[in-house]
Design a protein around this motif. Structure first.
Motif: not given
Ligand code: GLU
Ligand code: MG
Length: 447
Positions: A232-237, A434-440
């Motif tokens: 759900v977020s780029a640096r998440g679990i 797309a950036s990882a954050e946008t993908i998330c």
């Protein structure tokens, strides 16, 4: 009606639905008074619906176009009652098979693919596949923003911070007859995990789909949103979907366990596991089928780091799960497939395991080496000897492996394969830069 599991009354809505290639549950509803007729003849459906993408548009280059008609015929064995908002009536969700107008199975129905794979296992080897899905998900605010952190990983505080959500979910699952197993606050902030008891593999895949809708619907009652997105977020679990499975013979006797063998896995279990590993990269196209799947599935994240059979190792594609003492060790003994997520269709996930395991049995493959230890600390050569192979690191890679896997492609059939590839190419094209954050963000909105 105001319980999660209350029976439909009067003319409450019955939603008859299939799950498509992106794992979304889509269908049509009617009043409960029509159910008897619909159980016999189904309700209309459109072949091109199979080409709908995760984000709502249609992959135009599908084989069906504007032509054709199908029937969705509900299977009353795969049903759950979803509580309505406020004091509104509940809606009964029933999963369906996709049939031709003459009520024969449609060749591209994912549920029928699973049914055929399980029937082949039974007919050729007398084996029944038993399975259960473990789901991880994140509770968000209704607008998709992060909720305040309720407590530390696995803590009582985290679990209690969302009560009575857990208690209500547990009761609803029980009421639906799905045998809840465990409810826990997972490692990530507001990440939770719900597990069910094992059952016949087709029912297990059905339950995976129904459970997700139950969880999402319950979260809505709390004015939250439950997201099963792999990240759900780029640096998440990561939110994984782990599939535990075993095999039983005609007498119902478990056949995966043999204490005299390495890892206590029997010759039959070894051949089945070897089949899955032999096709691992193509399998991932069906079980981790999205751009975001490969943001979750990286080494050292306890998702699935490499393709190998690991003894109680959470980095393995196939994990030999622990058993505890007692006289039913054979019944406890199971393998866990860790490279699945909720962007995959559980019927396809289970079919991928059944088809490739069956291939291992047909080819009488030798059991793979049982890896006991941490292959990350080994040299490349040691990894090769132990049969530790890399998994695809992107959707492009896994799709290429799928296209080259004649055995799996043969099972899917031309139309299902072409539609799957069209949907996935469309998804890839939309997210290429797309950036990882946008993908998330995109996937958290869709799952
Ligand atoms: N969250 C991990 C995953 O993405 C799994 C952690 C666990 O072993 O439960 O698969
Ligand atoms: Mg977990």
């Amino acid at each position: 009606m105001n319980t999660d599991t209350a029976a439909a009354s009067n003319d409450d809505l019955v939603l008859v639905a299939t799950a498509d290639l992106v794992g979304h549950v889509r269908g049509r509803a009617f009043g409960a008074s029509q159910l008897a007729d619909r159980l016999a003849h189904g309700i209309g459906w459109v072949p091109a619906d199979l080409a709908l993408t995760a984000f709502g548009d249609l992959a135009a280059s599908n084989p069906f176009g504007a032509l054709g008609d199908l029937r969705l015929r509900p299977d009353p064995a795969a049903s759950v009652h979803l509580r309505g908002a406020g004091n509104g009536p509940s809606v009964q969700l029933i999963l369906a098979d996709m049939l031709n107008l003459d009520l024969t199975p449609w060749s591209s129905c994912p549920r029928d693919l699973l049914r055929r794979a399980l029937a082949a296992l039974k007919n050729e080897f007398g084996l029944t596949m038993i399975a259960t899905f473990e789901h991880e998900f994140t509770l968000l605010n209704a607008d998709g923003s992060a909720r305040p952190i309720g407590g530390a990983p696995f803590s009582a505080a985290a679990l209690l911070s969302v009560e009575p959500f857990g208690s209500r979910l547990y009761a609803a699952i029980k009421g639906a007859g799905f045998e809840p197993d465990t409810w826990l606050a997972e490692f990530g902030p507001n990440q939770f995990e719900i597990t069910l008891g094992p059952c016949d593999a087709l029912a297990a895949a059905d339950r995976a789909l129904l459970l997700r809708e139950l969880v999402r619907n319950l979260a809505k009652q709390f004015e939250w949103r439950a997201s099963f997105s792999p990240l759900v977020s780029a640096r998440g679990i990561g939110n994984g979907v782990h599939v535990h499975f075993s095999l039983r013979d005609e007498d119902g006797t478990p056949v995966l366990y043999d204490p005299s063998q390495s890892g206590a896995i029997s010759a039959v279990g070894g051949s089945f596991a070897a089949g899955v590993l032999a096709h691992a990269s193509a399998v991932c196209a069906l079980t981790a089928p999205s751009v975001i799947s490969y943001l979750r599935m990286r080494p050292h994240t306890w998702s699935a780091g490499n393709a190998f059979l690991g003894l109680r190792n959470r980095e393995a594609l196939l994990r030999i799960c622990p058993t505890v003492g007692g006289d039913d060790v054979g019944r406890q003994f199971n393998l866990e497939f860790r490279a699945a997520d909720a962007t995959a269709n559980p019927w396809l996930v289970t079919a991928a395991l059944a088809i490739t395991g069956l291939d291992g049995l047909r080819r009488n493959l030798a059991a793979p080496p049982v890896v006991d230890g941490d292959p990350d600390r080994w040299t490349q050569e040691e990894r090769q000897v132990a049969g530790v192979a890399p998994l695809p690191s992107s959707l492009d890679e896994s799709l290429a492996a799928l296209t080259n896997d004649e055995m799996i492609c043969g099972w899917l059939g031309n139309d299902l394969l072409a539609t799957f590839l069209a949907v996935k190419e469309h998804e890839l094209a939309g997210l290429r830069d797309a950036s990882a954050e946008t993908i998330c963000e995109q996937y958290a909105g869709a799952y």
